[in-house]
Design a protein around this motif. Structure first.
Motif, PDB file in Angstrom:
ATOM      1  N   GLN A   1      54.056  27.685   3.434  1.00 46.06           N
ATOM      2  CA  GLN A   1      54.563  26.487   4.117  1.00 46.06           C
ATOM      3  C   GLN A   1      54.199  25.257   3.304  1.00 46.06           C
ATOM      4  O   GLN A   1      53.041  25.009   3.016  1.00 46.06           O
ATOM      5  CB  GLN A   1      53.944  26.384   5.518  1.00 46.06           C
ATOM      6  N   VAL A   2      55.227  24.482   2.926  1.00 42.42           N
ATOM      7  CA  VAL A   2      55.010  23.274   2.135  1.00 42.42           C
ATOM      8  C   VAL A   2      54.839  22.088   3.071  1.00 42.42           C
ATOM      9  O   VAL A   2      55.581  21.938   4.043  1.00 42.42           O
ATOM     10  CB  VAL A   2      56.192  23.033   1.192  1.00 42.42           C
ATOM     11  N   GLN A   3      53.874  21.266   2.770  1.00 40.96           N
ATOM     12  CA  GLN A   3      53.669  20.031   3.534  1.00 40.96           C
ATOM     13  C   GLN A   3      53.541  18.851   2.602  1.00 40.96           C
ATOM     14  O   GLN A   3      52.923  18.948   1.537  1.00 40.96           O
ATOM     15  CB  GLN A   3      52.397  20.127   4.373  1.00 40.96           C
ATOM     16  N   LEU A   4      54.126  17.735   3.004  1.00 40.50           N
ATOM     17  CA  LEU A   4      53.944  16.465   2.314  1.00 40.50           C
ATOM     18  C   LEU A   4      53.216  15.546   3.280  1.00 40.50           C
ATOM     19  O   LEU A   4      53.716  15.263   4.371  1.00 40.50           O
ATOM     20  CB  LEU A   4      55.279  15.860   1.920  1.00 40.50           C
ATOM     21  N   VAL A   5      52.047  15.097   2.877  1.00 42.70           N
ATOM     22  CA  VAL A   5      51.223  14.259   3.741  1.00 42.70           C
ATOM     23  C   VAL A   5      51.107  12.870   3.136  1.00 42.70           C
ATOM     24  O   VAL A   5      50.587  12.709   2.030  1.00 42.70           O
ATOM     25  CB  VAL A   5      49.834  14.875   3.944  1.00 42.70           C
ATOM     26  N   GLU A   6      51.596  11.875   3.886  1.00 42.19           N
ATOM     27  CA  GLU A   6      51.596  10.497   3.420  1.00 42.19           C
ATOM     28  C   GLU A   6      50.410   9.738   4.009  1.00 42.19           C
ATOM     29  O   GLU A   6      49.934  10.043   5.097  1.00 42.19           O
ATOM     30  CB  GLU A   6      52.890   9.801   3.840  1.00 42.19           C
ATOM     31  N   SER A   7      50.001   8.712   3.298  1.00 40.46           N
ATOM     32  CA  SER A   7      48.954   7.820   3.794  1.00 40.46           C
ATOM     33  C   SER A   7      49.108   6.462   3.129  1.00 40.46           C
ATOM     34  O   SER A   7      49.814   6.334   2.120  1.00 40.46           O
ATOM     35  CB  SER A   7      47.570   8.392   3.500  1.00 40.46           C
ATOM     36  N   GLY A   8      48.465   5.451   3.722  1.00 36.94           N
ATOM     37  CA  GLY A   8      48.419   4.141   3.100  1.00 36.94           C
ATOM     38  C   GLY A   8      49.246   3.071   3.769  1.00 36.94           C
ATOM     39  O   GLY A   8      49.202   1.908   3.348  1.00 36.94           O
ATOM     40  N   GLY A   9      50.029   3.403   4.780  1.00 33.18           N
ATOM     41  CA  GLY A   9      50.814   2.384   5.457  1.00 33.18           C
ATOM     42  C   GLY A   9      49.941   1.482   6.307  1.00 33.18           C
ATOM     43  O   GLY A   9      48.738   1.701   6.449  1.00 33.18           O
ATOM     44  N   GLY A  10      50.558   0.435   6.854  1.00 33.96           N
ATOM     45  CA  GLY A  10      49.807  -0.475   7.705  1.00 33.96           C
ATOM     46  C   GLY A  10      50.470  -1.822   7.820  1.00 33.96           C
ATOM     47  O   GLY A  10      51.632  -1.996   7.457  1.00 33.96           O
ATOM     48  N   LEU A  11      49.690  -2.775   8.308  1.00 36.43           N
ATOM     49  CA  LEU A  11      50.161  -4.148   8.500  1.00 36.43           C
ATOM     50  C   LEU A  11      49.601  -5.015   7.384  1.00 36.43           C
ATOM     51  O   LEU A  11      48.398  -4.971   7.092  1.00 36.43           O
ATOM     52  CB  LEU A  11      49.685  -4.668   9.853  1.00 36.43           C
ATOM     53  N   VAL A  12      50.467  -5.812   6.772  1.00 40.39           N
ATOM     54  CA  VAL A  12      50.047  -6.689   5.685  1.00 40.39           C
ATOM     55  C   VAL A  12      50.815  -7.998   5.786  1.00 40.39           C
ATOM     56  O   VAL A  12      51.947  -8.022   6.284  1.00 40.39           O
ATOM     57  CB  VAL A  12      50.278  -6.004   4.319  1.00 40.39           C
ATOM     58  N   GLN A  13      50.201  -9.065   5.333  1.00 37.73           N
ATOM     59  CA  GLN A  13      50.870 -10.370   5.350  1.00 37.73           C
ATOM     60  C   GLN A  13      51.858 -10.479   4.190  1.00 37.73           C
ATOM     61  O   GLN A  13      51.699  -9.808   3.165  1.00 37.73           O
ATOM     62  CB  GLN A  13      49.829 -11.485   5.246  1.00 37.73           C
ATOM     63  N   PRO A  14      52.859 -11.322   4.336  1.00 40.23           N
ATOM     64  CA  PRO A  14      53.789 -11.555   3.213  1.00 40.23           C
ATOM     65  C   PRO A  14      53.037 -11.963   1.957  1.00 40.23           C
ATOM     66  O   PRO A  14      52.092 -12.766   2.017  1.00 40.23           O
ATOM     67  CB  PRO A  14      54.676 -12.683   3.733  1.00 40.23           C
ATOM     68  N   GLY A  15      53.453 -11.380   0.833  1.00 34.34           N
ATOM     69  CA  GLY A  15      52.769 -11.624  -0.429  1.00 34.34           C
ATOM     70  C   GLY A  15      51.652 -10.647  -0.715  1.00 34.34           C
ATOM     71  O   GLY A  15      51.119 -10.625  -1.835  1.00 34.34           O
TER      72      GLY A  15
END
Length: 121
Positions: A1-15
């Motif tokens: 079973q292949v899995q792709l696990v993402e991380s690193g998203g979130g809330l950030v201010q413009p720029g």
């Protein structure tokens, strides 16, 4: 079973900046192209950037000069460094890998579960 696990998203201010990561795990034979897509409500999923196992990268015009895609083949991981973020970059970001589960199989697309990126003050 292949899995792709993402991380690193979130809330950030413009720029601001964020770095997304996506690691492929499980049993597979080889990976070809890896890439990042994004989607907002009511719109089609669109390509952000892609990187083949060997060759040049590809970027959407809207992110050229701000985003950088890279990969670590030893870790089966693809990264997306996002700088100078704008509110219009807000979306769910999905990782995709084109890979072969076994030596005799065809190339297949696998997707991560998505990670939310919100750019807002």
């Amino acid at each position: 079973q292949v899995q792709l696990v993402e991380s690193g998203g979130g809330l950030v201010q413009p720029g601001g900046s964020l770095r997304l990561s996506c690691a492929a795990s499980g049993r597979f034979f080889s990976i070809n192209t890896m890439g990042w897509y994004r989607q907002t409500p009511g719109k089609q999923r669109e390509l952000v950037a892609s990187i083949p196992s060997g060759g040049s990268t590809n970027y959407a015009d809207s992110v050229k000069g701000r985003f950088t895609i890279s990969r670590d083949n030893a870790k089966n991981t693809v990264y997306l460094q996002m700088n100078s973020l704008k509110p219009e970059d807000t979306a769910v970001y999905y990782c995709k890998a084109v890979l072969r589960p076994s030596p005799g199989s065809s190339w297949r697309d696998y997707w991560g579960q998505g990670t939310q990126v919100t750019v807002s003050s």
